[in-house]
Design a protein around this motif. Structure first.
Motif, PDB file in Angstrom:
ATOM      1  N   PHE A  89       0.815  -1.216   0.000  1.00 52.40           N
ATOM      2  CA  PHE A  89       0.000   0.000   0.000  1.00 52.40           C
ATOM      3  C   PHE A  89       0.847   1.265   0.000  1.00 52.40           C
ATOM      4  O   PHE A  89       0.330   2.350  -0.192  1.00 52.40           O
ATOM      5  N   MET A  90       2.141   1.112   0.256  1.00 48.69           N
ATOM      6  CA  MET A  90       3.036   2.249   0.456  1.00 48.69           C
ATOM      7  C   MET A  90       3.024   3.210  -0.735  1.00 48.69           C
ATOM      8  O   MET A  90       2.911   4.411  -0.562  1.00 48.69           O
ATOM      9  N   SER A  91       3.106   2.682  -1.950  1.00 46.13           N
ATOM     10  CA  SER A  91       3.147   3.551  -3.134  1.00 46.13           C
ATOM     11  C   SER A  91       1.884   4.400  -3.241  1.00 46.13           C
ATOM     12  O   SER A  91       1.956   5.613  -3.484  1.00 46.13           O
ATOM     13  N   THR A  92       0.726   3.776  -3.026  1.00 41.21           N
ATOM     14  CA  THR A  92      -0.539   4.501  -3.108  1.00 41.21           C
ATOM     15  C   THR A  92      -0.606   5.585  -2.040  1.00 41.21           C
ATOM     16  O   THR A  92      -0.982   6.729  -2.320  1.00 41.21           O
ATOM     17  N   MET A  93      -0.220   5.248  -0.815  1.00 43.45           N
ATOM     18  CA  MET A  93      -0.269   6.216   0.278  1.00 43.45           C
ATOM     19  C   MET A  93       0.720   7.350   0.052  1.00 43.45           C
ATOM     20  O   MET A  93       0.404   8.515   0.312  1.00 43.45           O
ATOM     21  N   MET A  94       1.909   7.012  -0.444  1.00 40.27           N
ATOM     22  CA  MET A  94       2.907   8.045  -0.705  1.00 40.27           C
ATOM     23  C   MET A  94       2.466   8.956  -1.847  1.00 40.27           C
ATOM     24  O   MET A  94       2.654  10.166  -1.779  1.00 40.27           O
TER      25      MET A  94
END
Length: 144
Positions: free
Chosen positions: A122-127
């Protein structure tokens, strides 16, 4: 692996946008998640300069030190974590589209480790969401 690229157009000359964005003292003003920036090496900024940031991401307090890897005033800034929860590289680039229009890009790349690895999918979406908020905020600050 995280690789997030976001960009925005700001209706100001490239030197105005880049001077503001590349100054770590302004980071808490336009980065939604950054609370403080503290110089660990003497000013002015140069390759090898280190700045300590305190931020909140995914509900956790983060403290990390970025080291300046590349610095071209008005064009490009590359910072890499020297210490922190996971290795990250942040790149700002600035392109003059005309005398009063600048394209600013913000790119984050890195490999989440430890606690952060759990959130890796999920990191890419949140970033990307956070970065777009930050770019919209710097645009509103600069364009007034």
């Amino acid at each position: 692996m995280v690789d997030v690229l976001t960009e925005i157009e700001i209706k100001l000359p490239v030197n105005v946008v880049s001077d503001y964005a590349m100054n770590p003292d302004h980071a808490p003003e336009w980065y939604v998640n950054i609370h403080s920036a503290e110089w660990k090496t003497p000013r002015p900024m140069t390759i090898g300069s280190q700045i300590a940031f305190k931020a909140k991401f995914l509900g956790r307090e983060l403290a990390y030190i970025y080291e300046i890897m590349e610095y071209e005033p008005g064009k490009k800034l590359v910072m890499k974590t020297a210490q922190g929860p996971f290795p990250m590289e942040t790149t700002y680039t600035f392109e003059s589209l005309d005398e009063n229009l600048t394209r600013m890009t913000l790119r984050n790349t890195g490999n989440p480790t430890g606690f952060s690895k759990v959130f890796s999918p999920f990191m890419s979406t949140m970033m990307r969401k956070a970065n777009m908020k930050d770019l919209k905020k710097i645009k509103s600050i600069l364009e007034g």
